[in-house]
Design an enzyme around this catalytic site. Structure first.
Site, PDB file in Angstrom:
ATOM      1  N   LYS A  58       0.846  -1.141   0.157  1.00 48.55           N
ATOM      2  CA  LYS A  58      -0.070  -0.021   0.009  1.00 48.55           C
ATOM      3  C   LYS A  58       0.701   1.285  -0.193  1.00 48.55           C
ATOM      4  O   LYS A  58       0.650   2.211  -0.712  1.00 48.55           O
ATOM      5  CB  LYS A  58      -0.974   0.033   1.261  1.00 48.55           C
ATOM      6  N   ASN A  59       1.664   1.269   0.787  1.00 49.62           N
ATOM      7  CA  ASN A  59       2.567   2.765   1.084  1.00 49.62           C
ATOM      8  C   ASN A  59       3.628   2.931   0.082  1.00 49.62           C
ATOM      9  O   ASN A  59       3.972   4.068  -0.169  1.00 49.62           O
ATOM     10  CB  ASN A  59       3.207   2.516   2.408  1.00 49.62           C
ATOM     11  N   ARG A 129      -4.334   9.712   3.885  1.00 52.61           N
ATOM     12  CA  ARG A 129      -3.293  10.440   3.983  1.00 52.61           C
ATOM     13  C   ARG A 129      -2.426  10.705   2.908  1.00 52.61           C
ATOM     14  O   ARG A 129      -1.784  11.756   2.561  1.00 52.61           O
ATOM     15  CB  ARG A 129      -2.634   9.729   5.231  1.00 52.61           C
ATOM     16  N   CYS A 153      -5.482   7.914   8.886  1.00 50.41           N
ATOM     17  CA  CYS A 153      -5.948   7.036  10.043  1.00 50.41           C
ATOM     18  C   CYS A 153      -5.681   8.272  11.172  1.00 50.41           C
ATOM     19  O   CYS A 153      -4.724   8.909  11.206  1.00 50.41           O
ATOM     20  CB  CYS A 153      -4.935   5.825  10.059  1.00 50.41           C
ATOM     21  N   ARG A 158      -0.425  14.978  12.749  1.00 46.64           N
ATOM     22  CA  ARG A 158       0.143  14.472  11.746  1.00 46.64           C
ATOM     23  C   ARG A 158       0.570  15.494  10.988  1.00 46.64           C
ATOM     24  O   ARG A 158      -0.276  16.004   9.866  1.00 46.64           O
ATOM     25  CB  ARG A 158      -0.963  13.612  10.895  1.00 46.64           C
ATOM     26  N   PRO A 159       1.620  16.621  11.202  1.00 42.43           N
ATOM     27  CA  PRO A 159       2.002  17.696  10.676  1.00 42.43           C
ATOM     28  C   PRO A 159       2.746  17.317   9.413  1.00 42.43           C
ATOM     29  O   PRO A 159       2.776  16.304   9.074  1.00 42.43           O
ATOM     30  CB  PRO A 159       2.873  18.527  11.512  1.00 42.43           C
ATOM     31  N   ILE A 160       2.421  18.359   8.319  1.00 48.42           N
ATOM     32  CA  ILE A 160       3.349  18.080   7.069  1.00 48.42           C
ATOM     33  C   ILE A 160       4.230  19.236   7.110  1.00 48.42           C
ATOM     34  O   ILE A 160       4.672  19.430   5.699  1.00 48.42           O
ATOM     35  CB  ILE A 160       2.219  18.230   5.985  1.00 48.42           C
ATOM     36  N   ASP A 161       4.691  19.896   8.201  1.00 48.59           N
ATOM     37  CA  ASP A 161       5.885  20.670   7.989  1.00 48.59           C
ATOM     38  C   ASP A 161       7.056  20.352   7.253  1.00 48.59           C
ATOM     39  O   ASP A 161       7.802  21.300   6.438  1.00 48.59           O
ATOM     40  CB  ASP A 161       5.975  21.289   9.539  1.00 48.59           C
ATOM     41  N   GLN A 162       7.539  19.154   7.612  1.00 47.68           N
ATOM     42  CA  GLN A 162       8.729  18.710   6.824  1.00 47.68           C
ATOM     43  C   GLN A 162       8.364  18.571   5.421  1.00 47.68           C
ATOM     44  O   GLN A 162       9.602  18.902   4.473  1.00 47.68           O
ATOM     45  CB  GLN A 162       9.044  17.352   7.394  1.00 47.68           C
ATOM     46  N   ASP A 341       3.576   0.453  12.045  1.00 44.34           N
ATOM     47  CA  ASP A 341       2.246  -0.336  11.795  1.00 44.34           C
ATOM     48  C   ASP A 341       1.969  -1.841  11.976  1.00 44.34           C
ATOM     49  O   ASP A 341       1.015  -2.338  11.544  1.00 44.34           O
ATOM     50  CB  ASP A 341       2.405  -0.063  10.094  1.00 44.34           C
ATOM     51  N   ARG A 433      -8.900  -0.319   3.349  1.00 42.36           N
ATOM     52  CA  ARG A 433      -7.918   0.749   2.995  1.00 42.36           C
ATOM     53  C   ARG A 433      -6.671   0.012   2.748  1.00 42.36           C
ATOM     54  O   ARG A 433      -6.029   0.607   1.879  1.00 42.36           O
ATOM     55  CB  ARG A 433      -7.789   1.932   3.972  1.00 42.36           C
TER      56      ARG A 433
HETATM   57  N1  EPU Z   1       6.117  14.341  11.199  1.00 38.17           N
HETATM   58  C1  EPU Z   1       6.324  15.717  11.405  1.00 38.17           C
HETATM   59  N2  EPU Z   1       6.358  16.551  10.535  1.00 38.17           N
HETATM   60  C2  EPU Z   1       6.170  16.116   9.037  1.00 38.17           C
HETATM   61  C3  EPU Z   1       5.923  14.770   8.894  1.00 38.17           C
HETATM   62  C4  EPU Z   1       5.805  13.870   9.726  1.00 38.17           C
HETATM   63  O1  EPU Z   1       6.704  16.104  12.621  1.00 38.17           O
HETATM   64  O2  EPU Z   1       5.976  16.929   8.191  1.00 38.17           O
HETATM   65  C5  EPU Z   1       6.074  13.351  12.238  1.00 38.17           C
HETATM   66  C6  EPU Z   1       4.798  12.405  12.426  1.00 38.17           C
HETATM   67  O3  EPU Z   1       4.071  13.333  13.331  1.00 38.17           O
HETATM   68  C7  EPU Z   1       5.415  11.316  13.169  1.00 38.17           C
HETATM   69  C8  EPU Z   1       6.589  11.013  12.409  1.00 38.17           C
HETATM   70  O4  EPU Z   1       7.067  12.191  11.844  1.00 38.17           O
HETATM   71  O5  EPU Z   1       5.372  11.308  14.461  1.00 38.17           O
HETATM   72  C9  EPU Z   1       6.645   9.957  11.170  1.00 38.17           C
HETATM   73  O6  EPU Z   1       5.695  10.172  10.282  1.00 38.17           O
HETATM   74  P1  EPU Z   1       5.818  10.033   8.780  1.00 38.17           P
HETATM   75  O7  EPU Z   1       5.931  11.276   7.994  1.00 38.17           O
HETATM   76  O8  EPU Z   1       6.993   9.019   8.642  1.00 38.17           O
HETATM   77  O9  EPU Z   1       4.559   9.257   8.556  1.00 38.17           O
HETATM   78  P2  EPU Z   1       3.574   9.268   7.218  1.00 38.17           P
HETATM   79  O10 EPU Z   1       4.397   9.420   6.038  1.00 38.17           O
HETATM   80  O11 EPU Z   1       2.350  10.271   7.592  1.00 38.17           O
HETATM   81  C10 EPU Z   1       3.603   6.709   6.654  1.00 38.17           C
HETATM   82  C11 EPU Z   1       2.676   5.811   6.406  1.00 38.17           C
HETATM   83  C12 EPU Z   1       2.090   5.215   7.840  1.00 38.17           C
HETATM   84  C13 EPU Z   1       3.431   4.837   8.876  1.00 38.17           C
HETATM   85  C14 EPU Z   1       4.406   6.010   9.039  1.00 38.17           C
HETATM   86  C15 EPU Z   1       5.510   5.569   9.642  1.00 38.17           C
HETATM   87  C16 EPU Z   1       1.856   6.109   4.447  1.00 38.17           C
HETATM   88  C17 EPU Z   1       0.849   6.502   3.445  1.00 38.17           C
HETATM   89  N3  EPU Z   1       1.704   6.006   5.749  1.00 38.17           N
HETATM   90  O12 EPU Z   1       3.077   8.009   7.143  1.00 38.17           O
HETATM   91  O13 EPU Z   1       1.400   4.181   7.554  1.00 38.17           O
HETATM   92  O14 EPU Z   1       2.734   4.663   9.911  1.00 38.17           O
HETATM   93  O15 EPU Z   1       4.701   6.181   7.654  1.00 38.17           O
HETATM   94  O16 EPU Z   1       6.130   4.186   9.278  1.00 38.17           O
HETATM   95  O17 EPU Z   1       3.019   5.667   3.793  1.00 38.17           O
HETATM   96  C18 EPU Z   1      -0.231   2.283   7.840  1.00 38.17           C
HETATM   97  O18 EPU Z   1       0.015   2.010   6.868  1.00 38.17           O
HETATM   98  O19 EPU Z   1      -0.997   2.014   8.718  1.00 38.17           O
HETATM   99  C19 EPU Z   1       0.353   3.874   8.105  1.00 38.17           C
HETATM  100  C20 EPU Z   1      -0.373   4.528   9.226  1.00 38.17           C
END
Ligand code: EPU
Length: 465
Positions: A58-59, A129, A153, A158-162, A341, A433
Site C-alpha cells: 500500500k505505502n 493521508r 488514520c 500529523r503535521p506536514i511541516d517537513q 504499523d 484501505r
Molecule cells: N512528522 C512531522 N512532520 C512532518 C511529517 C511527519 O513531525 O512533516 C512526524 C509525524 O508526526 C510522526 C513521524 O514524523 O510522528 C513519522 O511520520 P511519517 O511522516 O514518517 O509518517 P507518514 O508518512 O505520514 C507513513 C505511512 C504510515 C506509517 C508511517 C511511519 C503512508 C501513506 N503512511 O506515514 O502508515 O505509520 O509512515 O512508518 O505511507 C499505515 O499504513 O497504517 C500507516 C499509518
C-alpha cells in the site's frame, strides 16, 4: 464519456465503452457511509495452516501512482494491491484527467499525457493521508500544486511541516488557506534538505519534487523504509537519477524528462507481518508467499524472541509454533527499527504470551486507541501515554468490537482468529484501505471469517421499529 466529480469509483471487473479494460462504477455519494455497516464475523479458535500470498505494498503504491504525473508517457504498474487507498489514488488520477486502464486485477496502465490539471479537490484528498504525494508530484511536473490537506488514520498530530520545508528548499512558495495547500515556484532548483524528523512522507515528497528540479538535491536524515527504495527504483526506471535510497542520505540529480516504464510494486511487508502474527496467534503453520524476507527482519526477529519459528526462503517465510509464546518488549522506530504499523498486531500476540511485555510507541502519539477494544475481548493491557504494559493472559474471548484505524483493525482480526467464540468487527472500511481480499486470503488458510453486509434499509427499518 468521462464522468467527473460525481462519485466515480474504479472497479476491476467490467469493461467500459471507450476505455476497454478500465472498469468504472458510478457510486452514490453516500456509499462510503453505507460501507461503514459492513462487518467481519470471525469464529475463532481455528489454527491457520497452508499458504497465503502477499499483495503489493500500500505505502509504495500510493506514492508510485501520483509519481506517474511526472511523465508524459504511459506507465504500467504491476502487483498493485486491490485496496481502497489505491482505488482512491486511481480515482484522483482519473478525475484529474489521466487515462486509467486496469489490464488485469493487479495491473494498471496510466497515462498523464497532456494533463493540465494541478488541483486535487477536498472530497478526494480528505479520504486518505497519502493524497499528500500529489503535492510533490504536481509541483515536480507543473511547478505548482493545489491539494486539500490530507486525511487518513487518526494516529494523533500529523503535521506536514517537513514536506513544506522540503518544497521551500527547492524554491516553492507554500501557503495553507481554507484547508488547501498551495505550492508555486518559478522554477525548482536542487538544494540541501535536512529533515528535522525522520519522515516517510516528507522523504518521498522531496524525491517527487526534486527529480525534475535543476541541479543536485541532497536529502539528509531521510527515511529508509522499503517503499522509499521502491519509489527511487520506480523513478530511476523512468530515467531519474537517484542514489542512496535506503540510507539516510539520498542524492537526486534533476533530469529534464522522464519516460514511461513498466514496474512491479514491492511486496507489502506489513501485510506479510500481519499474516505472520496471525499464524503465530493461532498456533498455526503458514507459508507466507511473495515477500522479501530481508524487509521482514525486524518482525521476524521479534517473533523468534516470542518463541515463534520463522524459516526464511528466497521469496517466502514459513511461520510455525511448537511451544509456548513468551513475553518480550518492543519499541517502534523508523526502519530498520520495529515498524509502528505492526505494533497493534504484535501487542495482540503478546496478550497470548506468558509474562509481562512492555510496548513503547516511538512514532505516533495515539496508537493505542484499539486497546479498549482488546480489553473487551479479555486482554489485560494498561496504557500510559506512549507505553503499554501487557499482562499475558494466554487467552482472548470473542466480542463485538470496532476498528478505529487500519492496523487496529488488523489487530482485532488477529484477536478474533485466536479468541474463543465469535468476534464481530465493525467499521471495517478502515481495514479495507490497506488489506487486499483479507477474508478470502485467511479463509484459504483455514480461518472461519465472513464479511457481512447489512443493507441500510434493514437498519432504518430496525431503528424505526
Ligand atoms: N512528522 C512531522 N512532520 C512532518 C511529517 C511527519 O513531525 O512533516 C512526524 C509525524 O508526526 C510522526 C513521524 O514524523 O510522528 C513519522 O511520520 P511519517 O511522516 O514518517 O509518517 P507518514 O508518512 O505520514 C507513513 C505511512 C504510515 C506509517 C508511517 C511511519 C503512508 C501513506 N503512511 O506515514 O502508515 O505509520 O509512515 O512508518 O505511507 C499505515 O499504513 O497504517 C500507516 C499509518
Amino acid at each position: 464519456m468521462k464522468s467527473r466529480g460525481c462519485g466515480v469509483q474504479l472497479r476491476r471487473t467490467k469493461e467500459r465503452m471507450g476505455a476497454p479494460l478500465c472498469a468504472l462504477r458510478m457510486v452514490r455519494s453516500d456509499e462510503g457511509e453505507n460501507n461503514k455497516l459492513d462487518k467481519f464475523v470471525i469464529k475463532g479458535g481455528r489454527r491457520l495452516s497452508g499458504e497465503i500470498e502477499v499483495s503489493g505494498a500500500k505505502n509504495a503504491a500510493v506514492a508510485l501512482i501520483p509519481a506517474i504525473l511526472l511523465c508524459d508517457e504511459p506507465c504500467v504498474l504491476e502487483n498493485v494491491p486491490d485496496i481502497s487507498d489505491v482505488s482512491m489514488s486511481l480515482r484522483i488520477m482519473y478525475e484529474m484527467g489521466a487515462k486509467v486502464e486496469m489490464l488485469d486485477p493487479t495491473t494498471v496502465r496510466i497515462s498523464a499525457e497532456g494533463l493540465k490539471n494541478f488541483c486535487v479537490p477536498y472530497e478526494s484528498a480528505r479520504r486518505m493521508r497519502a493524497s499528500y504525494y500529489f503535492l510533490g508530484a504536481l509541483l515536480g511536473r507543473f511547478c505548482k500544486a493545489r491539494v486539500s490537506m490530507p486525511g487518513g488514520c487518526p494516529l494523533g498530530d500529523r503535521p506536514i511541516d517537513q514536506h513544506l520545508k522540503a518544497f521551500s528548499a527547492l524554491g516553492a512558495k507554500c501557503n495553507i488557506e481554507h484547508g488547501m495547500v498551495d505550492l508555486f515556484a518559478e522554477k525548482l532548483t536542487g538544494s540541501q534538505i535536512y529533515l528535522d524528523v525522520v519522515s516517510v512522507g516528507a522523504t518521498m515528497n522531496a524525491m517527487l519534487a526534486a527529480v525534475r528540479a535543476e541541479g543536485l538535491t541532497v536529502i539528509e536524515n531521510a527515511a529508509k523504509e522499503p517503499h522509499i527504495v521502491d519509489l527511487a527504483n520506480f523513478l530511476n526506471s523512468m530515467g531519474a537519477d537517484i542514489m542512496g535510497a535506503g540510507t539516510d542520505v539520498i542524492k537526486i540529480r534533476g533530469v529534464k524528462h522522464l519516460h514511461g516504464t513498466t514496474y512491479s510494486v514491492v511486496p507489502d511487508q506489513i501485510e506479510a507481518g500481519t499474516f505472520m502474527v496471525a499464524a503465530a496467534a493461532t498456533g498455526g503453520d503458514v507459508l507466507v508467499k511473495n515477500v522479501i524476507p530481508k524487509h521482514l527482519e525486524p518482525i521476524t526477529s521479534k517473533l523468534r524472541k516470542i518463541g515463534v519459528n520463522v524459516d526464511e526462503y528466497d521469496d517466502s517465510v514459513r511461520v510455525w509454533v511448537d511451544g509456548p509464546l513468551v513475553r518480550t518488549n518492543i519499541k517502534t522506530m523508523p526502519h530498520p527499527g520495529f515498524p509502528t504499523d505492526m505494533q497493534p498486531q504484535m501487542t495482540t500476540l503478546l496478550t497470548l504470551a506468558e509474562g509481562t511485555s512492555i510496548i513503547t510507541e516511538g512514532v505516533w502519539e495515539q496508537r493505542f486507541r484499539y486497546v479498549d477494544e482488546l480489553r473487551r475481548m479479555g486482554a489485560d493491557i494498561s496504557v500510559d501515554g506512549k507505553v503499554a504494559v501487557v499482562e499475558g493472559t494466554g487467552k482472548l474471548t470473542g466480542a463485538p468490537v470496532k476498528a478505529c484505524d487500519l492496523r487496529a483493525g488488523a489487530a482485532l482480526i488477529i484477536a478474533g482468529l485466536a479468541a474463543k467464540g465469535i468476534t464481530e468487527i465493525e467499521d471495517i472500511y478502515h481495514i479495507e484501505r490497506g488489506y487486499s481480499n483479507l477474508a478470502e486470503k485467511l479463509r484459504q488458510a483455514g480461518a472461519d471469517i465472513e464479511k457481512v453486509s447489512t443493507p441500510v434499509a434493514t437498519i432504518r427499518e430496525a431503528v424505526s421499529g
